[in-house]
Structures are given as structure tokens and as C-alpha cells.
Design an enzyme around this catalytic site. Structure first.
Site, short mmCIF file in Angstrom:
data_model
loop_
_atom_site.label_atom_id
_atom_site.label_comp_id
_atom_site.label_asym_id
_atom_site.label_seq_id
_atom_site.Cartn_x
_atom_site.Cartn_y
_atom_site.Cartn_z
N SER A 11 -22.68 -9.88 -26.07
CA SER A 11 -21.90 -8.75 -25.55
C SER A 11 -20.47 -9.18 -25.25
CB SER A 11 -22.56 -8.21 -24.27
OG SER A 11 -23.87 -7.79 -24.55
N GLY A 12 -19.94 -9.99 -26.13
CA GLY A 12 -18.55 -10.45 -25.99
C GLY A 12 -17.60 -9.42 -26.59
N GLN A 13 -16.57 -9.94 -27.25
CA GLN A 13 -15.53 -9.05 -27.80
C GLN A 13 -16.08 -8.12 -28.87
OE1 GLN A 13 -12.92 -9.01 -26.01
NE2 GLN A 13 -11.38 -10.41 -26.82
N ILE A 14 -16.83 -8.68 -29.82
CA ILE A 14 -17.37 -7.84 -30.89
C ILE A 14 -18.47 -6.95 -30.33
CG2 ILE A 14 -18.51 -7.76 -33.15
CD1 ILE A 14 -17.16 -10.39 -33.86
N GLY A 15 -19.34 -7.52 -29.49
CA GLY A 15 -20.45 -6.75 -28.91
C GLY A 15 -19.95 -5.51 -28.17
N ARG A 83 -15.30 -21.28 -32.41
CA ARG A 83 -14.80 -22.64 -32.61
C ARG A 83 -13.60 -22.86 -31.69
NH1 ARG A 83 -13.29 -24.81 -38.55
NH2 ARG A 83 -12.38 -26.79 -37.95
N ILE A 119 -23.58 -11.50 -37.36
CA ILE A 119 -22.12 -11.63 -37.47
C ILE A 119 -21.67 -13.03 -37.08
CG2 ILE A 119 -19.90 -10.63 -36.74
CD1 ILE A 119 -21.18 -8.04 -36.10
N ASN A 121 -20.68 -16.79 -36.71
CA ASN A 121 -20.20 -17.75 -37.70
C ASN A 121 -20.76 -19.15 -37.46
OD1 ASN A 121 -18.54 -16.49 -39.61
ND2 ASN A 121 -16.97 -16.15 -38.05
N HIS A 176 -18.23 -16.20 -46.78
CA HIS A 176 -17.22 -15.60 -45.91
C HIS A 176 -16.04 -16.56 -45.76
CE1 HIS A 176 -15.51 -13.17 -42.88
NE2 HIS A 176 -15.95 -13.82 -41.83
N1 APR Z 1 -27.76 -15.88 -26.23
C1 APR Z 1 -27.12 -14.71 -26.05
N2 APR Z 1 -25.79 -14.61 -25.98
C2 APR Z 1 -25.08 -15.74 -26.09
C3 APR Z 1 -25.68 -17.01 -26.30
C4 APR Z 1 -27.10 -17.05 -26.36
N3 APR Z 1 -27.75 -18.20 -26.53
N4 APR Z 1 -24.70 -17.93 -26.37
C5 APR Z 1 -23.53 -17.28 -26.23
N5 APR Z 1 -23.75 -15.96 -26.05
C6 APR Z 1 -22.79 -14.88 -25.84
C7 APR Z 1 -21.60 -15.28 -24.98
O1 APR Z 1 -21.93 -15.23 -23.61
C8 APR Z 1 -20.57 -14.22 -25.38
O2 APR Z 1 -20.60 -13.09 -24.51
O3 APR Z 1 -22.22 -14.49 -27.08
C9 APR Z 1 -21.02 -13.78 -26.78
C10 APR Z 1 -19.99 -14.07 -27.88
O4 APR Z 1 -18.89 -13.30 -27.61
P1 APR Z 1 -17.37 -13.82 -27.85
O5 APR Z 1 -17.24 -15.24 -27.44
O6 APR Z 1 -16.46 -12.80 -27.24
O7 APR Z 1 -17.24 -13.81 -29.44
P2 APR Z 1 -16.95 -12.58 -30.42
O8 APR Z 1 -15.47 -12.46 -30.62
O9 APR Z 1 -17.71 -11.38 -29.98
O10 APR Z 1 -17.56 -13.17 -31.78
C11 APR Z 1 -18.92 -13.45 -31.89
O11 APR Z 1 -18.90 -13.41 -34.29
O12 APR Z 1 -17.18 -13.33 -35.84
C12 APR Z 1 -18.09 -14.13 -35.18
O13 APR Z 1 -16.96 -16.24 -35.10
C13 APR Z 1 -17.39 -15.16 -34.33
O14 APR Z 1 -19.38 -16.42 -34.00
C14 APR Z 1 -18.49 -15.51 -33.38
C15 APR Z 1 -19.22 -14.20 -33.17
#
Ligand code: APR
Length: 320
Positions: A11-15, A83, A119, A121, A176
């Protein structure tokens, strides 16, 4: 009719962007899952509170336990770490591989009938690992990459020609990122292939080459600008197009990281190819004839994906 349940794992940026788009498009109810406590709950509540303003009906919940995935029709996986400076590609691979193992186990237990879009990477390897870890049928697990790569290509081309993005189609194959293979002869403006547009004087071959290059490095360009993260609006929109095609049985032809079992002479690997997505998942792999430079570029791309998969197999031999 009850609304479909869509689970967002990560539930980060993409979520967060995915959750918002699902509401705006009224695709279903949303469960946001993350290991970070409070984040999925907070985002879910915030987006739910936008629904009276925008006039959509969807139920939003946030969760830190996999039970919340129960009976989800679609799972979109962005869980993982990005990364960071000083981290090698292999470091990223081994961290996110562990995440895919956990997520795959959760999906297997609670949402074994879901259509799963990965999604995280490095995409082509992570979707491979997620399928292995979840044990779901190959046609129900796909990776989002080609829709994004081709959207970037289409946007740059529309900008170059000063025409609507709607009238530009693009055809991309391969892994990709920097090894993706844009097929210019199958990319068009209103059906006119790009090589013809060069002959018509709309652009030069040199400009076209620059655009292809910019597309390949599209992700890195945004990382360099943002400095603290990577692209999220266009990746989220791309995954939503895939989810919508599945949920509404649209049978769209979309470039996705799909499981190949002999198609394009590739076996037991996920590589970006055009597929038909409908109610059964990946309903067909579109296999075109590749020759000359295109075949060479595709093989090189497959080689890069194979390297990542081999690294996964070394780190997690149990996945096989
Ligand atoms: N289980 C559940 N969630 C997790 C886990 C896990 N084991 N580990 C990390 N997370 C969560 C983080 O807490 C964070 O909220 O995954 C989320 C990732 O969100 P962001 O860091 O904001 O990344 P985002 O920009 O959403 O990209 C997600 O997509 O395009 C790819 O390279 C990018 O791999 C990355 C992914």
C-alpha cells in the site's frame, strides 16, 4: 450483484494510486494490505472519504493480516522494497524474492482463485517467483510492464507528432526496462506504421531512435527526477487496464509479462509479449514472427530475464 473484491498487496505509492483509481472507475471493493501498520488503514479511510465528493461507491478496508485477502477476485502486488543507493540489483532481487515467497503463500491460502498482477521489480523475475510461490495456474498470474513501457512510447510519439495519444499504438516485447524491444514497424499512428511516417517526413529515423531510447530509460528518468522514489501514476494506471480487462472480460490485447511454455522458443519463463486478457486470465499468447534485428534484440532481452531467474533459483532452490 455484489461488488468484486480487489486486494492490493503493498500500500505504498503505487498501491495508494491503484486504490484511488479502482474507486474512480467503480471496479469493486478494495482491501489494502501492507506490513506497515496504519498505512493501509489510513490510506483506505482517506480514499473512502473522497468517495462522496467524486460520487463513487466502493468499500475500503486496510489490513496487516493475510486473512483480509479472503476470496479476492483480483490481487495486485506491489509489496517490496525499491532499489536504494548502494544496493546492487542482486541485493534487491534477494530481498524482494523473500517478499514474493510470503505474498505467494498468502495468496495461495486465501485467494487461490484470484487473477494476480505483479508489479514488484525486478518484474520478470518477481512474477516468475510469485507464480511458483503461489502455485496458481500460469494464466492467472501476470506481470505488469509492457502496458507501461508502451504507454511511455505512445506518449512520447504523440508528443512528437502533435496528435492524440488515443491514435498512437505501440508494440513492445521483452523484459521490462532497458532490454525492452519496441517493434517500430508494428507501432502506428491511426494505423500508419512508424517507418512509413519517417518516409512521409513526419519525423526522422534519428528522432525515432532517440524516442525509443528515452522509452527504454523511462523508469530511470523519473527516478532521477523524483530522487526519493519511482514512478507510480502510470504504473498504477497500467495495472488497472489489465485488471479491468479481466473483470469485465474485455479480451484486450495487452503487452504483459506472461508465462511462456515454448512460445517465442522460450520455456518456463515470464517475458513481455502481447496477450489477450479476459475472464479466464491470459486467454491467448499472441505469437508474431520475429526475424533479424528484432529477433536478436528479443533473444538478448530473454537472456537478461534468464539471468535474473537463475539468480532466483540459486537463492531459493525450494521454489522450483
Ligand atoms: N509484505 C507486504 N508489504 C510489504 C512487504 C511485505 N513483505 N515489504 C514491503 N512492503 C510494502 C512497504 O511497506 C510499502 O508500503 O510495500 C510497499 C511498497 O511501496 P513503495 O515503497 O511506495 O513502492 P512503490 O512505488 O509502490 O513501488 C512498488 O513496484 O514498480 C515497482 O520498483 C517498484 O518494486 C517496486 C514496487
Amino acid at each position: 450483484m455484489a461488488r468484486d473484491k480487489i486486494a492490493l498487496i503493498g500500500s505504498g505509492q503505487i498501491g495508494g494510486t491503484l486504490a484511488h483509481l479502482i474507486g474512480l472507475k467503480e471496479l469493486g471493493d478494495v482491501v489494502m494490505f501492507d506490513i506497515a501498520e496504519g498505512v493501509p488503514q489510513g490510506k483506505a479511510l482517506d480514499i473512502a472519504q473522497s468517495s462522496p465528493v467524486d460520487g463513487f461507491d466502493a468499500h475500503y478496508t486496510g489490513a496487516n493480516s493475510y486473512e483480509a485477502l479472503d476470496n479476492a477476485k483480483v490481487c495486485i502486488v506491489t509489496a517490496g522494497v525499491p532499489r536504494k543507493p548502494g544496493m546492487s540489483r542482486d541485493d534487491l532481487l534477494s530481498i524482494n524474492l523473500k517478499v514474493m515467497e510470503q505474498v505467494g503463500a498468502g495468496i495461495k491460502k486465501y485467494a487461490p482463485d484470484a487473477f494476480v498482477i505483479c508489479i514488484t521489480n525486478p518484474l520478470d523475475a518477481m512474477v516468475w517467483a510469485l507464480q511458483k510461490a503461489s502455485g496458481l495456474p500460469h494464466k492467472k498470474v501476470v506481470g505488469m510492464a509492457g502496458v507501461l513501457d508502451s504507454a511511455r512510447f505512445r506518449y512520447f510519439l504523440a508528443d512528437e507528432f502533435n496528435v492524440s495519444v488515443e491514435d498512437v499504438t505501440a508494440f513492445v516485447l521483452g523484459g521490462h526496462g532497458d532490454t525492452m524491444v519496441p517493434l517500430v514497424k508494428y507501432s502506428t499512428v491511426a494505423g500508419i506504421p512508424l517507418p512509413d511516417l519517417v518516409k512521409m517526413g513526419w519525423t526522422s529515423q534519428a528522432r525515432l531512435d532517440e524516442i525509443v531510447d528515452r522509452t527504454r530509460n523511462g523508469g530511470a528518468e523519473i527516478v532521477n527526477l523524483l530522487k526519493t522514489g519511482s514512478a507510480f501514476y502510470a504504473p498504477a494506471a497500467s495495472a488497472i487496464a489489465m485488471a479491468e480487462s479481466y473483470l469485465r472480460d474485455k479480451k484486450r490485447v495487452l503487452p504483459c509479462a506472461a508465462y511462456l511454455n515454448g512460445e517465442y522458443s522460450v520455456k518456463d519463463m515470464y517475458v513481455g509479449v502481447p496477450v489477450v486478457i479476459g475472464a479466464k486470465g491470459v486467454e491467448r499468447v499472441v505469437e508474431i514472427e520475429l526475424a533479424g534485428k528484432d529477433r536478436e534484440a528479443f533473444d538478448k532481452s530473454v537472456g537478461a530475464v534468464q539471468g535474473l531467474v537463475d539468480a532466483c533459483k540459486k537463492i531459493a532452490p525450494d521454489l522450483l
